[in-house]
Enzyme design. Structure first.
Site, short mmCIF file in Angstrom:
data_model
loop_
_atom_site.label_atom_id
_atom_site.label_comp_id
_atom_site.label_asym_id
_atom_site.label_seq_id
_atom_site.Cartn_x
_atom_site.Cartn_y
_atom_site.Cartn_z
CD GLU A 1 -2.74 -1.31 -0.06
OE1 GLU A 1 -2.91 -0.30 -0.79
OE2 GLU A 1 -3.20 -2.43 -0.34
CG HIS B 1 -6.17 -6.41 -7.96
ND1 HIS B 1 -7.18 -5.53 -8.29
CD2 HIS B 1 -5.55 -5.88 -6.88
CE1 HIS B 1 -7.18 -4.52 -7.43
NE2 HIS B 1 -6.20 -4.71 -6.57
#
Length: 554
Positions: free
Chosen positions: A367, A450
């Site tokens: 992140e 993803h």
């Protein structure tokens, strides 16, 4: 980062033993690889020689002898004493002994240096802070300590209940060495937060030299769910309590109190505080809300340190500013994400039954890396550039895990294997999750980011470890290639250095996989030379995932 649970066999990991890197032939501290047209950039593993060991004692003795023998080189003379701060020993036997100095019993600020020497004691070089010659005419101040403290108080504003504390030093951090008062002013700010400033005053004239922030550094203990017991950098308040504010890196960790991710703002949540500076209980699915906070706080610090010590990058925007981390976001939110809007990371509590809070090492690295990507290439979060964005976070987030080398969270090529067991994505054979792409094709840009990230992740594994079956740290991998070729890896430190340079120098917001091939080849040529084995491996790994110079993109 979207998560889909996988019903796959659990993998077993073993402890990795590895050191950091000292890049290039320079004697400076670890830094990003320098530009070179040579065929290879030399790297060596390093370790810290522990206090009290014969190895450290011998290295220090050799270093002291070198300082005496080469006194002019080090600016070492009468009335000086040396204090050992650190001893680093390279795998090739080179020793790096760091000293701080006193002059007539006074600490010298900016007079530290490092002795670089061979195991036999031959001097190989020296690294100096600003001050090399540190002698001053007198150590008797003409300005009183009381006057220095008054000057210190007048030089800072916005600090309440301030308590100044002055000490006499030899100031060699800038200009000509001189006697100075270093006055630390501690107090509280407008919101009750701890505030500290150091005011440096010429002890002969009373002239102001500089003012800088004082460290409010406290070492707390975190009982985490993922990485065992760890040390946390926290901030002490004037009332004797502690906050999860990292004074070294500026990271702030807050409880979001389960508000939705869409509702989180920079001002949201509550800062974690504690009376004894011990955080969490170390349990998975803990009822102690500080447990997830301890993981998040520790792992964002590891990420910060990875970028700083590997690439010289000071935080997400390379501006030295820390981000805010919110834990306990949403209700049974099994996810984590980065937000540019609040310059923050958000982690959910997991699914409430099988997946715990998303605050493990590679997830927090992932992140925070989204923030780095936003601050550099800003890869558009759509199509192939979106896949590269996700791959960048997977790759460098995983490298945070390798950098931390935590025995509880052993380094591997399985992304989010702790918070989404047995793993969320894997690098050696991405399609084993049932949806990710192993190789480039015309349809990759139409996949979810993803899933299209699998091409980049697969390239990274092949470039790092090569193709075929192997066991690394107790985990079995078997990486195929599109064309049946055999790829020999160059190691993940080199592969990630190439990726980082490509990201920060050559990629743009719309770079696709073919652009990534060009960018990483440019980066490999910069770092290791266009005729190097590293350059050839970068090209071979891209070909092995069906990204070739000759491939038609449309």
């Amino acid at each position: 980062m979207r998560r889909t649970r996988l019903a796959l066999p659990t993998v077993v990991a073993a402890t990795l033993t590895a050191g950091g890197l000292l890049a290039g032939p320079t004697f400076a501290a670890p830094a990003p690889p320098s530009l070179s047209s040579s065929s290879s950039a030399a790297t060596v593993s390093v370790r810290t020689a522990a206090p009290g060991t014969a190895e450290r004692t011998a290295a220090v003795a050799r270093a002291r002898a070198n300082v005496r023998e080469h006194a002019k080189t080090f600016g070492f003379g009468a009335h000086q004493k040396l204090t050992v701060k650190d001893v680093i020993v390279d795998s090739n036997g080179t020793e790096h002994v760091r000293f701080e100095r006193t002059y007539r019993g006074l600490p010298v600020v900016g007079g530290d240096f490092v002795v670089h020497q061979s195991r036999s004691g031959a001097l190989r070089g020296a690294s100096h802070a600003h001050g090399r010659q540190v002698a001053v005419a007198s150590v008797s101040p003409k300005v009183s300590v009381k006057s220095a403290e008054v000057t210190g108080l007048k030089s800072v504003s916005g600090i309440r209940a301030a308590a100044p504390d002055a000490r006499l030093v030899v100031w060699a951090a800038s200009g000509t060495p001189r006697l100075a008062w270093s006055t630390t002013v501690q107090g509280t700010g407008a919101h009750g937060e701890p505030v500290g400033k150091v005011v440096v005053t010429d002890a002969s004239t009373g002239a102001h030299i500089e003012t800088h922030d004082a460290e409010q550094h406290e070492a707390g203990t975190g009982h985490t769910m993922y990485t065992g017991d760890v040390t946390l950098d926290t901030t002490a308040l004037a009332n004797g309590t502690y906050e999860l504010i990292d004074p070294v890196r500026g990271t702030v960790t807050k409880d979001a109190h389960n508000v939705s991710a869409s509702s989180v703002k920079a001002s949201s949540g509550t800062l974690f505080t504690d009376a004894d500076n011990v955080w969490g209980d170390g349990r998975t699915f803990s009822s102690d809300r500080a447990t997830a906070a301890a993981d998040a706080h520790a792992n964002t610090a590891e990420t910060w340190d990875y970028y700083l010590n590997t690439f010289g990058r000071k935080g997400i925007k390379n501006d030295g500013k820390g981000a805010t981390v919110f834990v306990h976001v949403g209700t049974d939110w099994d996810n984590a994400q980065w937000s540019d809007a609040c310059f923050c990371m958000m982690t959910g509590d997991g699914d409430g039954s099988t997946d715990p809070e998303q605050v493990d090492l590679d997830t927090m690295g992932h992140e925070m890396t989204h923030g780095v990507t936003s601050a550099t290439a800003n890869l558009r979060y759509s199509g192939e550039s979106g896949g590269l964005n996700e791959a960048t976070s997977d790759i460098l987030g995983t490298m945070v895990e390798w950098y931390a080398n935590n025995p509880v969270d052993t380094p591997d090529y399985l992304f989010s294997d702790q918070s989404t067991p047995p793993w969320l994505r894997r690098f050696d054979h991405p399609s084993l999750d049932g949806s990710s792409a192993d190789y480039w094709s015309k349809r990759v840009g139409r996949l979810d980011v993803h899933q299209s990230s699998g091409v980049g992740n697969h390239w990274f594994y092949l470039a790092s470890e090569g193709s075929g079956a192997k066991t690394i740290n107790g985990v079995d991998y078997d990486s195929p290639t599109y064309d049946g070729s055999t790829v020999t890896g160059i190691g993940n430190k080199k592969a990630s250095a190439i990726w980082y340079r490509a990201l920060t120098v050559y990629m743009t917001s719309t770079t696709d996989y073919h652009g990534a091939r060009t960018a990483t080849l440019n980066a490999a040529a910069d770092l290791y030379g266009s005729t190097s084995a590293e350059y050839r491996t970068v090209a071979a790994a891209w070909t092995a995932v069906n990204v070739t110079a000759a491939t038609t993109k449309h």
